[in-house]
Structures are given as structure tokens and as C-alpha cells.
Design an enzyme around this catalytic site. Structure first.
Site, PDB file in Angstrom:
ATOM      1  N   HIS A   1      -5.224  -0.211   5.831  1.00 37.61           N
ATOM      2  CA  HIS A   1      -6.042   1.472   6.132  1.00 37.61           C
ATOM      3  C   HIS A   1      -6.052   1.090   7.531  1.00 37.61           C
ATOM      4  O   HIS A   1      -7.905   2.047   7.014  1.00 37.61           O
ATOM      5  CB  HIS A   1      -7.029   0.905   5.456  1.00 37.61           C
ATOM      6  CG  HIS A   1      -6.803   1.664   3.399  1.00 37.61           C
ATOM      7  ND1 HIS A   1      -7.443   1.267   2.279  1.00 37.61           N
ATOM      8  CD2 HIS A   1      -5.226   1.112   2.732  1.00 37.61           C
ATOM      9  CE1 HIS A   1      -7.194   1.671   0.897  1.00 37.61           C
ATOM     10  NE2 HIS A   1      -5.760   1.757   1.847  1.00 37.61           N
TER      11      HIS A   1
ATOM     12  N   TYR B   1      -7.490   6.794   6.075  1.00 35.99           N
ATOM     13  CA  TYR B   1      -8.516   6.386   6.770  1.00 35.99           C
ATOM     14  C   TYR B   1      -8.811   5.482   7.884  1.00 35.99           C
ATOM     15  O   TYR B   1      -9.788   5.199   7.999  1.00 35.99           O
ATOM     16  CB  TYR B   1      -8.206   4.971   6.611  1.00 35.99           C
ATOM     17  CG  TYR B   1      -7.433   4.652   4.689  1.00 35.99           C
ATOM     18  CD1 TYR B   1      -8.697   4.226   3.768  1.00 35.99           C
ATOM     19  CD2 TYR B   1      -6.772   5.348   3.999  1.00 35.99           C
ATOM     20  CE1 TYR B   1      -8.633   5.017   2.554  1.00 35.99           C
ATOM     21  CE2 TYR B   1      -6.445   5.386   2.692  1.00 35.99           C
ATOM     22  CZ  TYR B   1      -7.156   4.761   2.329  1.00 35.99           C
ATOM     23  OH  TYR B   1      -7.313   4.748   0.490  1.00 35.99           O
TER      24      TYR B   1
ATOM     25  N   CYS C   1       0.979  -1.472  -0.246  1.00 34.70           N
ATOM     26  CA  CYS C   1       0.251   0.207   0.243  1.00 34.70           C
ATOM     27  C   CYS C   1       0.602   1.298  -0.092  1.00 34.70           C
ATOM     28  O   CYS C   1       1.723   1.174   0.280  1.00 34.70           O
ATOM     29  CB  CYS C   1      -0.909  -0.010   1.439  1.00 34.70           C
ATOM     30  SG  CYS C   1      -2.295   1.358   1.386  1.00 34.70           S
TER      31      CYS C   1
END
Length: 419
Positions: A195, A242, A165
Site C-alpha cells: 500500500h 494508496y 495484495c
């Protein structure tokens, strides 16, 4: 080295190509195979990729194909970056949860569950082709969201895989710029699930700068992640953006109800990018790609691939098996933490004990993720409902029932068991 990109028709791909050209000394690429079911996109993205490499003087050959087996045959590594259902499915994920008072987001909450259900079976089929036709020691690098759930699916099915990510590398680059140092001098105390992460330390040459930042730049940090300064001060850690879906759910929901969806914005940017990619004179990364998202996407992939090729003691943030690092999670759960690639495997660095509020939220979302993966692999409304109800942004049974019906109405065409 042959690298295959599944989902190679993505408008993201020239971001990778730009990185390959700039960082050629890190990664000796000879062939880049772009695999995608959309031949029109492949033609545009493939042409742009060839022109970019030629303009940069990079010798790699770009091959485009709609044939997965041909694309992954004898590959040294396979990068998966796909979106089942495209931006239309994303826009649905961002809107139908609003009918029951939940946020709409493509990786978090009810929308994230929908994306997992659509995505996991497709990725597992791709991985089976990689197992049969790529080189025996080929790795799968998963960029496909929800990365944690998808990576766990791959590992559970015995694939050589790691999830990646760009959140951590975005923080690293941002703090390197803030401190005026080279980015490789900055390392992060990054911990959590994909996240769902916090930075518990920001080390420059092994000196933790986070306490001083929390004292001197608290408001700037809060503005950066759109969260309250008092929250960050109490956490003594910097949450990723997030976490806003949890810490400021109602505020985010209000914004979503009164603003265009991110999918609509991305769809417009993609149209612009594809028009640019069609121009034969275009041979450098366009400015519009910066607005597409995925900052430092190419650097994250290239640095990881290079480390896997040559070996290094430098830790990089990846998604991998827990294996006791977070003792309140099962060993086979996938966490997102710094790890070193050593002797052909990723080894996570030790993690200091987490405070109860962080550990509790991680454990709750991890429970949902396990149920979501079970639903994605085995199907069935009852499994979907159980996963939906387990998500900490849902919980209430009646709400979960309504959200499950909405999810299935929007996604039945993508789910073999629901057709």
C-alpha cells in the site's frame, strides 16, 4: 491438494471459489476447508461455495469448520483473510483519527496501526497451528491487512509465508485491457511497501510502454489514481491509489469528513451478499461481489499457488524479505516487488535505484512499520505511542499522544495487554 482458507466465512470467499472453478487447470484442488469462528456465516458461504463448484463441474470438496486445528490439519497451503473486529472495527479506524485532523483508513496512518495491533497476535496464533498441524512444507499466503506488517511478523517468527495484495494485478489487468493484449504479456516495475508502491515501468513483451502513456494519456492515468497530473509527470511513475493518502492528505481528509465511510458501504454490500448466499438457487458469483472490492483477488491467489506448485520463471508481485534489494532498508524488512518462486523460495528481481523522494518516503514508513510490529508483538502504550509518532502522517508528539489515547480507547478489548 488441500487448501485451507482461514477467515473462510468472509463474503470474499465466493470470489476465490469462482476463480478456482474458472482456472481449475492451473490448480488441482481436491479439498477446500473454510475456517471461521462464525458458524452462521460459514453455513451461508460454505453452501454458496458448494453450489458454485457443483454448477461449474469442479470436483473439489468444501468442508466448513470453526475448529482451526481440524481445518489446517495436513493442509498443503493456508490462505489467511481475516478482519479482527469486523466492519465495526474498520469503521472506527476510518473515523476516530479525524478528531485530531488525520485521515481515517484501515491500512494507512493511525487506523492502520490499530489494525496491525489487533491483527498480528491473532495471525501468529493461527500460524503456530499451521506449523504444528499442516504439512511440513505448507506455505501461508497472507491476504490480511496490513499485509507488509503481518507478513514480516510471520517471517520473523520463522513461518514459511508470503504476502499478497491485489493492487499490482489490478494494474496489470487494466493495462492489458488498454493495450489489447493477454495479461501474461504485461509485467510491472512495481516497487515499494504494501500500500505504498509505484509502477516505474509497464512492460509489454519487454517493451516499456510507460513513457508513452505518461506523454499521451497523462490525464487518464491521473484520473485513475485520483492524483494531480503534474505530480505523476514529475515522478515519471504511476503511484498506487494508496499514495493519495500522502500526496493529497488534506483533500482526502475533507472528502472523508463529508462522505459516508467505506465501512458503512461494505457493511451494506455484505448484508446483500449474505442474503444472496442464503438462496438455494444461487450458484454463480453475484454481481454485488464486484462492488465488495478485491478485484482480481482470486486470480492473484490462484496464479501464485499454481506457480508455487509447478515452478515458473514468471515473476509475480509479492511481499517478501528485502534481502538487500532496497539497500536503504534492513534485510529483514518486507517489501512488495516482483519475485520468482525458485527452489522452494521467492527470489526478488533486481531493482533499479530509486529517486530520493520515493526512497525517503519508503524509509520513513518502513521505520514506522518496524515500530508498529514491535508494539503489536510486545504491547505497551509507550510502544504504540512511538510507532504512532513515527508515522509520516502524524509526527507531532501532541498529536501522537491524542491519537494513541483514541486508539487504545477504541481497541482495548482486542488487546490482551490493554484490558
Amino acid at each position: 491438494m488441500k487448501l485451507t482458507i482461514v477467515g473462510g466465512g468472509s463474503t470474499y470467499t465466493p470470489e476465490l471459489i469462482d476463480g478456482f472453478a474458472r482456472l481449475r487447470d492451473l490448480l488441482p484442488l481436491e479439498e477446500i476447508h473454510l475456517v471461521d469462528p462464525d458458524p452462521q456465516r460459514l453455513e451461508l458461504v460454505g453452501g454458496m461455495s458448494r453450489r458454485m463448484l457443483a454448477h461449474a463441474g469442479h470436483p473439489a470438496k468444501v468442508v466448513t469448520t470453526t475448529d482451526l486445528v481440524a481445518g489446517v490439519a495436513d493442509a498443503d497451503a493456508v490462505l489467511i483473510q481475516l478482519r479482527v473486529g469486523g466492519q465495526d472495527a474498520r469503521e472506527a479506524d476510518e473515523t476516530w483519527p479525524h478528531e485530531v485532523g488525520c485521515i481515517g483508513q484501515e491500512t494507512t496512518g493511525p487506523g492502520g496501526l490499530a489494525k496491525a495491533l489487533r491483527t498480528v497476535p491473532v495471525v501468529l496464533r493461527i500460524a503456530d497451528a499451521v506449523r504444528r498441524h499442516a504439512k511440513p512444507d505448507a506455505w501461508i499466503i497472507d491476504f490480511t491487512n496490513p499485509v507488509g506488517i503481518v507478513t514480516r511478523a510471520l517471517l520473523q517468527h520463522g513461518h514459511r509465508a508470503v504476502g499478497l495484495c491485489n493492487v499490482a494485478i489490478g494494474f496489470q489487468r487494466r493495462f492489458a485491457e488498454l493495450f489489447g493484449v493477454e495479461h501474461d504479456r504485461v509485467s510491472l516495475g512495481h516497487v515499494g511497501l504494501n500500500h505504498l508502491t509505484w509502477e516505474r515501468g509497464i512492460l509489454v513483451d519487454d517493451s516499456d510502454r510507460l513513457p508513452n502513456l505518461l506523454r499521451d494519456r497523462l490525464n487518464d492515468l491521473a484520473d485513475d489514481v485520483h492524483l494531480a497530473p503534474a505530480l505523476i509527470e514529475q515522478l515519471a511513475a504511476l503511484p498506487s491509489y494508496y499514495l493519495r493518502y500522502y500526496y493529497a492528505h488534506d483533500e482526502v481528509l475533507h472528502e472523508q469528513l463529508h462522505e459516508p465511510t467505506r465501512a458503512a458501504a461494505v457493511r451494506a454490500i455484505e448484508r446483500e451478499l449474505l442474503e444472496l448466499y442464503a438462496r438455494p438457487e444461487e450458484n454463480t458469483k453475484p454481481e454485488a461481489l464486484e462492488r465488495r472490492g478485491g478485484a482480481f483477488y482470486s486470480e492473484a491467489a490462484i496464479e501464485l499457488l499454481a506457480a508455487m506448485q509447478s515452478g515458473t520463471d514468471r515473476a509475480r508481485v509479492v511481499n517478501l524479505r528485502n534481502d538487500g534489494r532496497l539497500p536503504f532498508l534492513p534485510d529483514d524488512h518486507v517489501i512488495e516487488v516482483p519475485a520468482v518462486f525458485r527452489d522452494g523460495a521467492f527470489v526478488a528481481e533486481p531493482i533499479a535505484a530509486l529517486p530520493d523522494d520515493m526512497a525517503g518516503l519508503i524509509a520513513s514508513v518502513a521505520g514506522y512499520e518496524r515500530l508498529a510490529l514491535d508494539a503489536a508483538v510486545h504491547g505497551g502504550r509507550d510502544r504504540v505511542l512511538r510507532a504512532m509518532r513515527a508515522h509520516p502522517l502524524v509526527l507531532q508528539h501532541d498529536r501522537a499522544e491524542k491519537l494513541t489515547d483514541l486508539l487504545l480507547a477504541e481497541n482495548a478489548r482486542f488487546l490482551e495487554w490493554a484490558r
